[in-house]
Structure formats: C-alpha cells, structure tokens
Design an enzyme around this catalytic site. Structure first.
Site, PDB file in Angstrom:
ATOM      1  N   THR A 165      25.157 -18.176 -21.177  1.00 32.71           N
ATOM      2  CA  THR A 165      24.950 -17.000 -22.020  1.00 32.71           C
ATOM      3  C   THR A 165      23.484 -16.908 -22.412  1.00 32.71           C
ATOM      4  O   THR A 165      22.683 -17.727 -21.995  1.00 32.71           O
ATOM      5  CB  THR A 165      25.831 -17.105 -23.288  1.00 32.71           C
ATOM      6  OG1 THR A 165      25.863 -15.852 -23.924  1.00 32.71           O
ATOM      7  CG2 THR A 165      25.302 -18.155 -24.246  1.00 32.71           C
ATOM      8  N   GLY A 207      19.336 -10.125 -19.590  1.00 35.83           N
ATOM      9  CA  GLY A 207      20.509  -9.644 -18.860  1.00 35.83           C
ATOM     10  C   GLY A 207      20.160  -9.043 -17.511  1.00 35.83           C
ATOM     11  O   GLY A 207      20.959  -9.096 -16.568  1.00 35.83           O
ATOM     12  N   CYS A 249      19.111 -12.762 -15.557  1.00 38.46           N
ATOM     13  CA  CYS A 249      20.051 -13.889 -15.500  1.00 38.46           C
ATOM     14  C   CYS A 249      21.454 -13.416 -15.117  1.00 38.46           C
ATOM     15  O   CYS A 249      22.021 -12.557 -15.796  1.00 38.46           O
ATOM     16  CB  CYS A 249      20.088 -14.590 -16.862  1.00 38.46           C
ATOM     17  SG  CYS A 249      21.254 -15.950 -16.937  1.00 38.46           S
ATOM     18  N   THR A 288      24.306 -13.595 -17.856  1.00 36.97           N
ATOM     19  CA  THR A 288      24.084 -12.819 -19.077  1.00 36.97           C
ATOM     20  C   THR A 288      24.355 -11.356 -18.773  1.00 36.97           C
ATOM     21  O   THR A 288      23.878 -10.837 -17.775  1.00 36.97           O
ATOM     22  CB  THR A 288      22.623 -12.987 -19.556  1.00 36.97           C
ATOM     23  OG1 THR A 288      22.365 -14.369 -19.800  1.00 36.97           O
ATOM     24  CG2 THR A 288      22.353 -12.192 -20.819  1.00 36.97           C
TER      25      THR A 288
END
EC number: 3.4.25.2
Length: 185
Positions: A2, A157, A160, A163
């Site tokens: 995350t 986001g 990754c 994410t």
C-alpha cells in the site's frame, strides 16, 4: 502492500492512504480503509503491510493510547517494547504511521519508533514515490498539507502497481512547529 503518507504543514497534520489490498499479484479489494482515527479522534493512524497484522497492531496501539491518556510518544514506545518482546507480535508484518497535534511517528515491525525529519512520513510499497512527491511539493510550493498528501498519493498510485487511486484522507489540527520553512529566505 500500500501507500500511506503523512504531512504536517501550517496548522494541520494529514495522513492519507490508498485502498488496495493485494494477495501476491492479485488485487483482492480496492476500497480498504487503511487510515483511521484513534483515541477519541485525536490520533491519526495509517498502516502498511498485512491487513490482519495491522488490525491487531491498531487494537494494541489504541489500548496503549488509552493506558497512557493519549500520550502518543509513550504509547508508541510501549507498543514497540511489546512488539520486540512478544513472540506473537514479533511475527506481525506491518508498519504504522501515527500522528497527533504535536508529533508524527513511524512504528516499525522491528519495534523501532522513528520521528521523521520534517514530519514527513511515507510507508508501504509506494512510500518512496509518495515521499519524493511530498518532499518536492513541501519544498517548492505553498500547497496545504491535505493537497500535498492527495497529490503524493496520486503520483504513487500512478507508479506503484500495489497502490490504487481510492484515497482515504484524515486531518487534524497541529500545534507543532512547521519545519518545512526553517532556514529558507
């Protein structure tokens, strides 16, 4: 994994996180809530790592906050002590980012408590991307803490794969000194 990011600027401290839960290379859930308010809504906390492990740590940390009347540093140190000495806790794989009106801390799976430079926290698989983005925004813009967290999470986001763009953001009043403007002319 995350991405969790926390920024303190001006009179606000903000923690935000994405909502993706992955199992290996499969997305299991896209709207998990990894950022929460603890201790009468006075402490912000976010987690990265195993979801079940993190919930166990949230419960333990909230118990320590209650035990120490909301003293964030004391609760974090006591949780870290337990984490290092308790055999069951030692196996938990998670990181916590926690903040109140005065202090921002990272509590690691090794039982470390770290107060980060400039009260900037970024943990999880997208942490390095979010940290780079947040640091650049802190040093080069006048954006508020919430906008910096939101933009840093969006950038993480985009880069990754663990994410996503489903963000949960919480903010609290801050009385800590804003260190991002110190020494600048």
């Amino acid at each position: 994994m995350t991405t969790i990011v926390s920024v303190r600027r001006g009179d606000k401290v903000v923690i935000g996180g994405d909502g993706q839960v992955s199992l290996g290379n499969t997305v299991m859930k896209g709207n998990a809530r990894k950022v929460r308010r603890l201790y009468h809504d006075k402490v912000l906390a976010g987690f990265a790592g195993g979801t079940a492990d993190a919930f166990t740590l949230f419960e333990r940390f909230e118990s320590k906050l209650e035990q120490h009347q909301g003293n964030l540093m004391r609760a974090a140190v006591e949780l870290a002590k337990d984490w290092r000495t308790d055999r069951a806790l030692r196996r938990l794989e998670a990181l916590l980012a926690v903040a109140d009106k005065e202090t921002s801390l990272i509590i690691t799976g090794n039982g470390d408590v770290v107060q980060p430079e400039n009260d900037l926290i970024a943990i999880g698989s997208g942490g390095p991307f979010a940290q780079s983005a947040a640091r650049a925004l802190l040093e080069n813009t006048d954006l508020n803490a919430r906008d910096i967290v939101q933009k840093a999470l969006t950038i993480a986001g985009d880069i990754c794969v663990y994410t996503n763009g489903n963000q949960t953001i919480e903010e609290e009043e801050s009385i800590a000194e804003d260190k991002t403007k110190q020494g600048k002319k």
